[in-house]
Design a protein around this motif. Structure first.
Motif, PDB file in Angstrom:
ATOM      1  N   VAL A 496       0.863  -1.186   0.000  1.00  0.00           N
ATOM      2  CA  VAL A 496       0.000   0.000   0.000  1.00  0.00           C
ATOM      3  C   VAL A 496       0.896   1.231   0.000  1.00  0.00           C
ATOM      4  CG1 VAL A 496      -1.662   1.371   1.291  1.00  0.00           C
ATOM      5  CG2 VAL A 496      -1.949  -1.089   1.132  1.00  0.00           C
ATOM      6  N   ILE A 497       0.628   2.139  -0.943  1.00  0.00           N
ATOM      7  CA  ILE A 497       1.374   3.397  -1.025  1.00  0.00           C
ATOM      8  C   ILE A 497       0.401   4.546  -0.815  1.00  0.00           C
ATOM      9  CG2 ILE A 497       2.767   4.899  -2.507  1.00  0.00           C
ATOM     10  CD1 ILE A 497       3.709   2.422  -3.996  1.00  0.00           C
ATOM     11  N   MET A 498       0.749   5.446   0.103  1.00  0.00           N
ATOM     12  CA  MET A 498      -0.055   6.649   0.332  1.00  0.00           C
ATOM     13  C   MET A 498       0.756   7.853  -0.138  1.00  0.00           C
ATOM     14  SD  MET A 498      -2.873   5.577   1.634  1.00  0.00           S
ATOM     15  CE  MET A 498      -3.611   7.119   2.144  1.00  0.00           C
ATOM     16  N   SER A 499       0.088   8.744  -0.887  1.00  0.00           N
ATOM     17  CA  SER A 499       0.753   9.931  -1.417  1.00  0.00           C
ATOM     18  C   SER A 499      -0.105  11.148  -1.114  1.00  0.00           C
ATOM     19  CB  SER A 499       0.962   9.771  -2.928  1.00  0.00           C
ATOM     20  OG  SER A 499       1.512  10.929  -3.486  1.00  0.00           O
ATOM     21  N   ASP A 500       0.546  12.204  -0.600  1.00  0.00           N
ATOM     22  CA  ASP A 500      -0.214  13.395  -0.207  1.00  0.00           C
ATOM     23  C   ASP A 500       0.479  14.635  -0.755  1.00  0.00           C
ATOM     24  OD1 ASP A 500      -2.462  14.366   1.750  1.00  0.00           O
ATOM     25  OD2 ASP A 500      -0.744  15.687   2.104  1.00  0.00           O
ATOM     26  N   LEU A 501      -0.299  15.511  -1.397  1.00  0.00           N
ATOM     27  CA  LEU A 501       0.236  16.740  -1.968  1.00  0.00           C
ATOM     28  C   LEU A 501       0.760  17.643  -0.857  1.00  0.00           C
ATOM     29  CD1 LEU A 501       0.562  18.824  -4.315  1.00  0.00           C
ATOM     30  CD2 LEU A 501      -1.837  19.439  -3.925  1.00  0.00           C
ATOM     31  N   ASN A 502       1.919  18.182  -1.080  1.00  0.00           N
ATOM     32  CA  ASN A 502       2.496  19.120  -0.109  1.00  0.00           C
ATOM     33  C   ASN A 502       2.039  20.547  -0.410  1.00  0.00           C
ATOM     34  OD1 ASN A 502       4.027  17.170   1.287  1.00  0.00           O
ATOM     35  ND2 ASN A 502       5.672  17.290  -0.247  1.00  0.00           N
ATOM     36  N   GLY A 503       1.609  21.264   0.622  1.00  0.00           N
ATOM     37  CA  GLY A 503       1.341  22.695   0.499  1.00  0.00           C
ATOM     38  C   GLY A 503       0.136  23.059  -0.334  1.00  0.00           C
ATOM     39  N   VAL A 597      -3.597  -1.544   7.531  1.00  0.00           N
ATOM     40  CA  VAL A 597      -2.500  -1.389   6.574  1.00  0.00           C
ATOM     41  C   VAL A 597      -2.410   0.051   6.097  1.00  0.00           C
ATOM     42  CG1 VAL A 597      -1.665  -2.089   4.295  1.00  0.00           C
ATOM     43  CG2 VAL A 597      -2.600  -3.795   5.857  1.00  0.00           C
ATOM     44  N   ILE A 598      -3.573   0.639   5.770  1.00  0.00           N
ATOM     45  CA  ILE A 598      -3.588   2.024   5.301  1.00  0.00           C
ATOM     46  C   ILE A 598      -3.095   2.960   6.400  1.00  0.00           C
ATOM     47  CG2 ILE A 598      -5.120   3.921   4.620  1.00  0.00           C
ATOM     48  CD1 ILE A 598      -6.791   1.889   3.079  1.00  0.00           C
ATOM     49  N   SER A 599      -3.490   2.677   7.627  1.00  0.00           N
ATOM     50  CA  SER A 599      -3.083   3.513   8.763  1.00  0.00           C
ATOM     51  C   SER A 599      -1.563   3.531   8.920  1.00  0.00           C
ATOM     52  CB  SER A 599      -3.742   2.998  10.044  1.00  0.00           C
ATOM     53  OG  SER A 599      -3.340   3.771  11.147  1.00  0.00           O
ATOM     54  N   ILE A 600      -0.935   2.368   8.742  1.00  0.00           N
ATOM     55  CA  ILE A 600       0.533   2.297   8.878  1.00  0.00           C
ATOM     56  C   ILE A 600       1.195   3.084   7.756  1.00  0.00           C
ATOM     57  CG2 ILE A 600       2.524   0.737   8.819  1.00  0.00           C
ATOM     58  CD1 ILE A 600       0.666  -1.426  10.013  1.00  0.00           C
ATOM     59  N   ALA A 601       0.711   2.889   6.510  1.00  0.00           N
ATOM     60  CA  ALA A 601       1.279   3.615   5.371  1.00  0.00           C
ATOM     61  C   ALA A 601       1.045   5.111   5.526  1.00  0.00           C
ATOM     62  CB  ALA A 601       0.666   3.112   4.080  1.00  0.00           C
ATOM     63  N   ASP A 602      -0.122   5.470   6.075  1.00  0.00           N
ATOM     64  CA  ASP A 602      -0.469   6.874   6.289  1.00  0.00           C
ATOM     65  C   ASP A 602       0.489   7.511   7.295  1.00  0.00           C
ATOM     66  OD1 ASP A 602      -2.283   8.744   5.273  1.00  0.00           O
ATOM     67  OD2 ASP A 602      -3.430   8.749   7.137  1.00  0.00           O
ATOM     68  N   SER A 603       0.794   6.763   8.348  1.00  0.00           N
ATOM     69  CA  SER A 603       1.708   7.265   9.385  1.00  0.00           C
ATOM     70  C   SER A 603       3.081   7.544   8.783  1.00  0.00           C
ATOM     71  CB  SER A 603       1.846   6.253  10.524  1.00  0.00           C
ATOM     72  OG  SER A 603       0.603   6.059  11.162  1.00  0.00           O
TER      73      SER A 603
END
Length: 617
Positions: A496-503, A597-603
């Motif tokens: 699982v890969i989590m990606s979040d836009l910065n700024g 799983v998502i929670s760990i990747a999110d962290s």
């Protein structure tokens, strides 16, 4: 002219009716003797009483005026003045001479039936040969030119025989069964029946006989009955109807003579064909068996074959409509019933972006949908200059080419042509059923295909995020559950890969929400491009993206690719777009806790985001 052969276009109605079939075969043999060939443009339903804009009349738009030498129009069969005039206008524009059969138009040659003389022979036979002194005339429609002419003939003949006319001698049957039966019932109410009922056509005569005989009145012993126009039923009925018929051979010969004269440069000719008088049982003469046995035999064959043919075509229609692919649809059309068939449709019918039958789409490029002469199935280009595939071969055989227009939901998606290498009424009788089945099958398939397209498009809209094109959260969870419960995936590596836009807030505040949306899309696109094919990618929150990957993958390589792709997109957008990425690797099994799983990747992703913010300061 095509390949040195003179081409005659015949505009017809119901070529499978016995009289029309005889006429067509007679005329075609005469044409062949002069190295001419006939293209028949036929309608199968009467249009005169139901408007001129039916899809069936589109068949007349197929006439290739640049190749046709003479146009022959059966006006009395088509029964639509606007339709006929439109054909004449196009022929005139192309300087193609036109011959009208039984109609009155300007700047054309005419072949007319001498109904007046033909009908007078019937009336004189009843009055003078059978010595009737109390006749009654059943006319057609009150304001019909044909009906009024026959009324005058009736008055003239009885006057010459010393019989005074009065209005009680006249009733109206409107040329049809129900009104004529009503008029016959009224005659039965009289104290004294007429000695003869002279009818303006055969349909009325047949029904008058039926009403009278059902009431116990003997025909012709008590009342003589006669008709006019020589339909087949007049010879099959009991008693056989005294009538007058336009002989197919006479008509064909007159038209052929007119064609030859027109080809010699003559114009605006006026020729007449006199109907042939046929006495029969309804007036007391011996029964006329003109073609009776062959007609009944043909009727039986057509009837029994028709039952089988209808069933076969219904099966084909159902299969064509339900086809899942275009090749499957075309494959189902190949059948002995369609051995001499070529079907051409509008290419726009196959355009999934538009609904041909519900939208106003102009006729344009066409394609060959089905060609019985070509064993290779599939859509092929259609060249209108070639008229149809294998034309040279078909012209050499010398038999008519019959065109019908496809008709579905009031529109014509194309046409079908028949190239039977012989004269067989049974085959000609199949043409309306085949045309109807092709119309329903192809039209239904096109409509169903468009519905499936809309359904898939709605499904796509329902499942995918409008901004990024990735799965939305609900659709992602649905797809994940399918993978989770598939036995073949049990025990496989899962990432699982989590990606979040910065700024995002700074981009929105400084550059506007449009720029913010562009940045979110850039992160989504970079995630999808960097992940292996088959990965489930979703927009999981406002600017948060998720990828679920089954099988081995190099997460660090994926991260590097995402960073490189975002760098390129930043250059294109004119401002910096970056993302924080976190991942977690596990094993796929039915009890896998996705939320955990998502929670760990999110962290891990937020840990990277904290580092990003710290470095920015």
């Amino acid at each position: 002219m095509i390949n040195g052969k003179t081409i005659i276009a015949l505009c017809e109605y119901r070529v499978y009716d016995s009289q029309e079939f005889k006429f067509v075969t007679e005329l075609n043999e005469l044409l062949k003797a002069h190295d001419c060939r006939m293209f028949i443009y036929a309608i199968n339903n009467e249009i005169g009483n139901s408007g001129d804009n039916l899809a069936e009349t589109k068949v007349f738009d197929l006439i290739p005026y640049d190749k046709v030498d003479v146009v022959v129009i059966r006006d009395e069969k088509i029964k639509s003045r606007n339709t006929v005039q439109n054909i004449i206008n196009k022929a005139n524009e192309a300087e193609v001479p036109t011959i009208i059969v039984d109609g009155e138009y300007e700047n054309v040659s005419l072949v007319r039936y001498d109904y007046k003389t033909g009908f007078e022979k019937v009336v004189r036979h009843i009055i003078e040969d059978h010595h009737v002194t109390r006749p009654h005339f059943m006319a057609g429609k009150r304001f019909s030119e044909f009906s009024n002419e026959r009324i005058e003939v009736f008055k003239k003949v009885i006057a010459e025989n010393g019989i005074p006319y009065d209005d009680s001698m006249l009733s109206y049957g409107d040329f049809w069964s129900v009104p004529s039966r009503e008029a016959a019932y009224e005659l039965l109410k009289r104290d004294t029946l007429p000695e003869a009922v002279i009818c303006a056509n055969d349909i009325m005569a047949i029904n008058v006989c039926d009403v009278f005989q059902s009431a116990g009145v003997k025909i012709p012993e008590q009342v003589i009955v006669s008709g006019f126009d020589g339909i087949d039923e007049a010879f099959w009925s009991m008693p056989g109807i005294t009538t007058s018929i336009t002989d197919s051979a006479d008509l064909a010969a007159t038209i052929m003579d007119t064609i030859l004269s027109v080809l010699d440069g003559n114009r605006n000719l006026d020729r007449w064909v006199e109907p042939k008088f046929i006495p029969n049982e309804s007036c007391g003469c011996p029964r006329c068996t003109q073609d009776l046995l062959s007609a009944i035999s043909g009727l039986n064959n057509r009837f029994y074959h028709h039952q089988d043919d209808i069933h076969i075509m219904q099966v084909i229609t159902a299969k064509v409509m339900a086809s899942q692919t275009l090749s499957e649809c075309i494959h189902y059309l190949r059948n002995p019933m369609t051995d001499y068939v070529c079907c051409v449709i509008e290419k726009s019918c196959l355009d999934l972006e538009n609904n041909f039958f519900l939208e106003d789409i102009e006729p344009g490029e066409k394609v060959i949908f089905y060609d019985a002469y070509d064993s290779k199935e599939g859509i092929k280009p259609y060249n209108p200059d070639e008229i149809m595939p294998n034309l040279d071969q078909i012209l050499e055989l010398g038999y008519p080419i019959i065109y019908n227009s496809l008709d579905y939901m009031g529109k014509s998606p194309g046409f079908v042509c028949y190239t039977y290498p012989r004269y067989q009424m049974i085959e000609y009788a199949k043409t309306p059923s085949i045309t109807n089945s092709l119309s329903m099958g192809i039209g239904g398939y096109v409509s169903m295909r468009y519905q499936h397209y809309l359904r898939n498009k709605l499904q796509e809209i329902y499942q995918h995020d409008a901004l990024t094109g990735l799965y939305n959260r609900l659709a992602f969870l649905e797809q994940f559950e399918k993978l989770k419960h598939a036995p073949e995936h049990d025990g496989r590596k899962a990432t699982v890969i989590m990606s979040d836009l910065n700024g995002l807030k700074q981009i929105n505040d400084n550059l506007g929400h449009g720029a913010g949306d562009a940045a979110i899309s850039a992160v989504a696109e970079s995630l999808k491009e960097a992940c292996p094919k088959g990965a489930l990618c979703a927009r999981f929150g406002g600017d948060e993206m998720l990828a679920f990957i089954l099988g081995d993958c190099d997460v660090n390589l994926i991260k590097t690719m995402i960073y490189e792709i975002l760098k390129d997109k930043s250059n294109l957008l004119g401002f910096t777009v970056s993302a924080s990425i976190g991942f977690y690797e596990t094993t796929m099994h039915e009890s896998l806790d996705l939320d955990k799983v998502i929670s760990i990747a999110d962290s891990k992703m937020y840990e990277e985001k904290r580092i990003y913010k710290k470095n920015k300061k």
